[in-house]
Scaffold this active site. Structure first.
Site, PDB file in Angstrom:
ATOM      1  N   ARG A 123       0.814  -1.231   0.000  1.00  0.00           N
ATOM      2  CA  ARG A 123       0.000   0.000   0.000  1.00  0.00           C
ATOM      3  C   ARG A 123       0.844   1.276   0.000  1.00  0.00           C
ATOM      4  O   ARG A 123       0.364   2.344   0.347  1.00  0.00           O
ATOM      5  CB  ARG A 123      -0.983   0.015   1.176  1.00  0.00           C
ATOM      6  CG  ARG A 123      -1.985  -1.120   1.155  1.00  0.00           C
ATOM      7  CD  ARG A 123      -3.062  -0.941   2.204  1.00  0.00           C
ATOM      8  NE  ARG A 123      -4.023  -2.030   2.160  1.00  0.00           N
ATOM      9  CZ  ARG A 123      -3.954  -3.134   2.893  1.00  0.00           C
ATOM     10  NH1 ARG A 123      -2.937  -3.276   3.741  1.00  0.00           N
ATOM     11  NH2 ARG A 123      -4.857  -4.066   2.792  1.00  0.00           N
ATOM     12  N   LYS A 145       2.663  11.657 -10.115  1.00  0.00           N
ATOM     13  CA  LYS A 145       1.740  10.894 -10.955  1.00  0.00           C
ATOM     14  C   LYS A 145       2.426   9.610 -11.399  1.00  0.00           C
ATOM     15  O   LYS A 145       3.500   9.644 -11.988  1.00  0.00           O
ATOM     16  CB  LYS A 145       1.338  11.705 -12.187  1.00  0.00           C
ATOM     17  CG  LYS A 145       0.230  12.699 -11.965  1.00  0.00           C
ATOM     18  CD  LYS A 145      -0.192  13.259 -13.312  1.00  0.00           C
ATOM     19  CE  LYS A 145      -1.345  14.228 -13.184  1.00  0.00           C
ATOM     20  NZ  LYS A 145      -1.754  14.743 -14.510  1.00  0.00           N
ATOM     21  N   GLU A 187       8.142  19.722 -23.545  1.00  0.00           N
ATOM     22  CA  GLU A 187       7.570  19.924 -22.209  1.00  0.00           C
ATOM     23  C   GLU A 187       8.120  21.185 -21.551  1.00  0.00           C
ATOM     24  O   GLU A 187       7.425  21.837 -20.773  1.00  0.00           O
ATOM     25  CB  GLU A 187       7.836  18.701 -21.332  1.00  0.00           C
ATOM     26  CG  GLU A 187       7.061  17.448 -21.735  1.00  0.00           C
ATOM     27  CD  GLU A 187       5.596  17.468 -21.295  1.00  0.00           C
ATOM     28  OE1 GLU A 187       5.145  18.482 -20.719  1.00  0.00           O
ATOM     29  OE2 GLU A 187       4.904  16.464 -21.536  1.00  0.00           O
ATOM     30  N   LYS A 229       6.524  23.740 -12.166  1.00  0.00           N
ATOM     31  CA  LYS A 229       5.716  22.565 -11.857  1.00  0.00           C
ATOM     32  C   LYS A 229       5.560  22.394 -10.354  1.00  0.00           C
ATOM     33  O   LYS A 229       4.471  22.064  -9.870  1.00  0.00           O
ATOM     34  CB  LYS A 229       6.323  21.306 -12.478  1.00  0.00           C
ATOM     35  CG  LYS A 229       5.452  20.079 -12.196  1.00  0.00           C
ATOM     36  CD  LYS A 229       5.638  18.945 -13.161  1.00  0.00           C
ATOM     37  CE  LYS A 229       4.580  17.879 -12.923  1.00  0.00           C
ATOM     38  NZ  LYS A 229       4.694  16.738 -13.852  1.00  0.00           N
ATOM     39  N   GLU A 239      -4.704  17.210  -8.642  1.00  0.00           N
ATOM     40  CA  GLU A 239      -5.286  17.667  -9.901  1.00  0.00           C
ATOM     41  C   GLU A 239      -6.802  17.884  -9.802  1.00  0.00           C
ATOM     42  O   GLU A 239      -7.586  17.372 -10.589  1.00  0.00           O
ATOM     43  CB  GLU A 239      -4.976  16.695 -11.048  1.00  0.00           C
ATOM     44  CG  GLU A 239      -5.157  17.354 -12.414  1.00  0.00           C
ATOM     45  CD  GLU A 239      -4.652  16.495 -13.558  1.00  0.00           C
ATOM     46  OE1 GLU A 239      -5.396  16.311 -14.516  1.00  0.00           O
ATOM     47  OE2 GLU A 239      -3.506  16.028 -13.484  1.00  0.00           O
ATOM     48  N   ARG A 243      -3.747  22.233 -11.336  1.00  0.00           N
ATOM     49  CA  ARG A 243      -2.759  21.292 -11.880  1.00  0.00           C
ATOM     50  C   ARG A 243      -3.130  20.791 -13.276  1.00  0.00           C
ATOM     51  O   ARG A 243      -2.262  20.381 -14.052  1.00  0.00           O
ATOM     52  CB  ARG A 243      -2.585  20.112 -10.926  1.00  0.00           C
ATOM     53  CG  ARG A 243      -1.515  19.136 -11.388  1.00  0.00           C
ATOM     54  CD  ARG A 243      -1.122  18.164 -10.296  1.00  0.00           C
ATOM     55  NE  ARG A 243      -0.171  17.171 -10.787  1.00  0.00           N
ATOM     56  CZ  ARG A 243       0.510  16.347 -10.014  1.00  0.00           C
ATOM     57  NH1 ARG A 243       0.352  16.392  -8.706  1.00  0.00           N
ATOM     58  NH2 ARG A 243       1.349  15.474 -10.535  1.00  0.00           N
ATOM     59  N   ASN A 247      -1.559  19.847 -18.332  1.00  0.00           N
ATOM     60  CA  ASN A 247      -1.950  18.951 -19.423  1.00  0.00           C
ATOM     61  C   ASN A 247      -2.171  19.695 -20.739  1.00  0.00           C
ATOM     62  O   ASN A 247      -2.753  19.131 -21.675  1.00  0.00           O
ATOM     63  CB  ASN A 247      -3.233  18.200 -19.039  1.00  0.00           C
ATOM     64  CG  ASN A 247      -3.000  17.246 -17.886  1.00  0.00           C
ATOM     65  OD1 ASN A 247      -2.022  16.518 -17.849  1.00  0.00           O
ATOM     66  ND2 ASN A 247      -3.912  17.266 -16.916  1.00  0.00           N
ATOM     67  N   HIS A 250      -1.928  17.848 -23.963  1.00  0.00           N
ATOM     68  CA  HIS A 250      -1.879  16.421 -23.681  1.00  0.00           C
ATOM     69  C   HIS A 250      -3.144  15.668 -24.084  1.00  0.00           C
ATOM     70  O   HIS A 250      -3.081  14.474 -24.375  1.00  0.00           O
ATOM     71  CB  HIS A 250      -1.587  16.184 -22.201  1.00  0.00           C
ATOM     72  CG  HIS A 250      -0.156  16.450 -21.830  1.00  0.00           C
ATOM     73  ND1 HIS A 250       0.438  17.676 -22.013  1.00  0.00           N
ATOM     74  CD2 HIS A 250       0.805  15.647 -21.296  1.00  0.00           C
ATOM     75  CE1 HIS A 250       1.692  17.616 -21.594  1.00  0.00           C
ATOM     76  NE2 HIS A 250       1.941  16.401 -21.164  1.00  0.00           N
ATOM     77  N   HIS A 254      -2.123  12.641 -26.124  1.00  0.00           N
ATOM     78  CA  HIS A 254      -2.368  11.260 -25.705  1.00  0.00           C
ATOM     79  C   HIS A 254      -3.238  10.521 -26.722  1.00  0.00           C
ATOM     80  O   HIS A 254      -3.037   9.323 -26.965  1.00  0.00           O
ATOM     81  CB  HIS A 254      -3.046  11.238 -24.335  1.00  0.00           C
ATOM     82  CG  HIS A 254      -2.109  11.555 -23.208  1.00  0.00           C
ATOM     83  ND1 HIS A 254      -2.545  11.745 -21.917  1.00  0.00           N
ATOM     84  CD2 HIS A 254      -0.756  11.719 -23.170  1.00  0.00           C
ATOM     85  CE1 HIS A 254      -1.514  12.005 -21.133  1.00  0.00           C
ATOM     86  NE2 HIS A 254      -0.416  11.993 -21.879  1.00  0.00           N
ATOM     87  N   HIS A 267       6.241  10.768 -27.029  1.00  0.00           N
ATOM     88  CA  HIS A 267       5.365  11.576 -26.175  1.00  0.00           C
ATOM     89  C   HIS A 267       5.597  13.078 -26.373  1.00  0.00           C
ATOM     90  O   HIS A 267       4.643  13.836 -26.570  1.00  0.00           O
ATOM     91  CB  HIS A 267       5.581  11.209 -24.703  1.00  0.00           C
ATOM     92  CG  HIS A 267       4.788  12.055 -23.758  1.00  0.00           C
ATOM     93  ND1 HIS A 267       3.412  11.992 -23.673  1.00  0.00           N
ATOM     94  CD2 HIS A 267       5.168  13.011 -22.875  1.00  0.00           C
ATOM     95  CE1 HIS A 267       2.978  12.863 -22.767  1.00  0.00           C
ATOM     96  NE2 HIS A 267       4.029  13.494 -22.280  1.00  0.00           N
TER      97      HIS A 267
END
Length: 362
Positions: A123, A145, A187, A229, A239, A243, A247, A250, A254, A267
């Site tokens: 966990r 993330k 980025e 960031k 997020e 936040r 993206n 993105h 994506h 990417h």
């Protein structure tokens, strides 16, 4: 070249250390260790270059450590449930206890998958991110993330699991292929596009130095990106608001990656195309001018990045992927758009027809 530090605050604070030769600095690497079990996760491209140096540095600093190395195949296509299972099996074989630590040595794929394994083992155990690509140094290693991909889309299974430290050794960029360096610069450009228009001017003035691998310019670009960031992540760790601005580009990017099965654009290249499409969509919706979109496109092209959709991609297929994107909502498509350079915003309920028009006009 001196070390640069960026502090990420919030409920789980950690430090980003940027500089040269850091993967051989055992005291720095071991600084966050609480227990004796270490799993170094890397891929088939990076492990031969740096894994043994990391293991040797850790052993020199902490001779009592039990260290195992897990090497996965390289590439976005390997960020799967089965590869995740293999990383978890490696933790089990090590007998990793709750005070164990995973070291993610590689680019974004390794960082995402190793971080997710750390998030799930018992966990949640510690993870130290050791990014070896520019893209990972300025983006995926920071913020916690972690995720793996499914055939239906990218990063659909994952968890927020902040690292206990990020160590960015810029010497690793010397072995980075030129294409991967350019992908990371996409980025970097993103931070200027969403919150800091002056950063875009700074990047334009130093384009030759950055493309040429100038160490000082790269350290400055990495540090400045991480500062932006870190500030956003500290204010919105899960997020739920601001936040999402990270993206920008993105949702398009994506969808492009998924539709082409991660086989054409990487990417960073997909995000470069996505940012231009997001800027053009912003103009089509009356939020921004075409001039700002053209400035962004010109800077991305200056860095040798693609700015148009690859041929043969079906707009309806791309739209279907966007509807499954994590940024979508039940009420409709949600995009990070902008009001011009350095002024991004989240826009909900974007008409599908407007998105299709942008996709069909490239």
């Amino acid at each position: 070249m001196s070390l640069r530090h960026v502090e990420v605050g919030g409920t789980a604070p950690y430090r980003i250390t940027i500089g040269r030769g850091l993967l051989r600095d055992g005291n720095l690497l071991a600084q966050s260790l609480r227990g004796r079990h270490v799993l170094v996760v890397s891929d088939a491209n990076v492990a031969p270059l740096y894994a043994q140096a990391v293991v040797d540095a850790l052993r020199a600093a902490r001779p009592d450590l039990r260290i195992a190395t897990h090497v996965m195949p390289a590439g976005e296509r390997e960020k799967t449930l089965s590869r995740f299972g293999e990383a978890v099996d490696a933790l089990a074989a090590l007998g990793a206890t709750r005070d164990a630590c995973v070291y993610a040595l590689g680019g974004g794929v390794v960082g995402d998958l190793a971080g997710f394994a750390a998030a799930c083992w018992m966990r949640g155990i510690d993870c130290v991110q050791l990014p070896t690509t520019l893209l990972a140094m300025v983006d995926s290693s920071v913020g916690g993330k972690t995720a793996i991909d499914l055939p239906q889309g990218k990063n659909l299974v994952g968890a927020f699991h902040p690292p206990v430290a990020v160590v960015a050794d810029t010497d690793a960029l010397r072995t980075l292929p030129a294409r991967e360096l350019r992908a990371g610069l996409a980025e970097v450009v993103k931070y200027g596009a969403i919150v800091d228009a002056s950063f875009l001017d700074w990047l334009a003035a130093r384009a030759d130095a950055l493309l040429g691998g100038d160490g000082d310019a790269l350290v400055d670009a990495i540090a400045r990106s991480c500062v932006h960031k870190a500030a956003i992540v500290e204010r919105d760790p899960f997020e739920r608001g601001e936040r999402a601005l990270l993206n920008f580009g993105h949702t398009f990017g994506h969808a492009i990656e998924t539709a082409q099965d991660y086989g054409t654009l990487n990417h960073g290249e997909s995000v470069a195309v996505g940012m231009v499409l997001a800027a053009r969509l912003s103009s089509a919706l009356g939020l921004a001018t075409d001039t700002d979109a053209m400035i962004l496109q010109a800077l991305l092209q200056r860095f040798g990045l693609p700015t148009a959709l690859p041929t043969g991609l079906d707009p309806d297929v791309l739209l279907a992927h966007m509807r499954l994107d994590k940024k979508a909502q039940a009420s409709g498509l949600r995009f990070v758009l902008w009001e011009g350079l350095g002024r991004a915003r989240v826009v909900a309920d974007v008409p599908g027809d407007a998105v299709r028009d942008i996709l069909g006009s490239t």
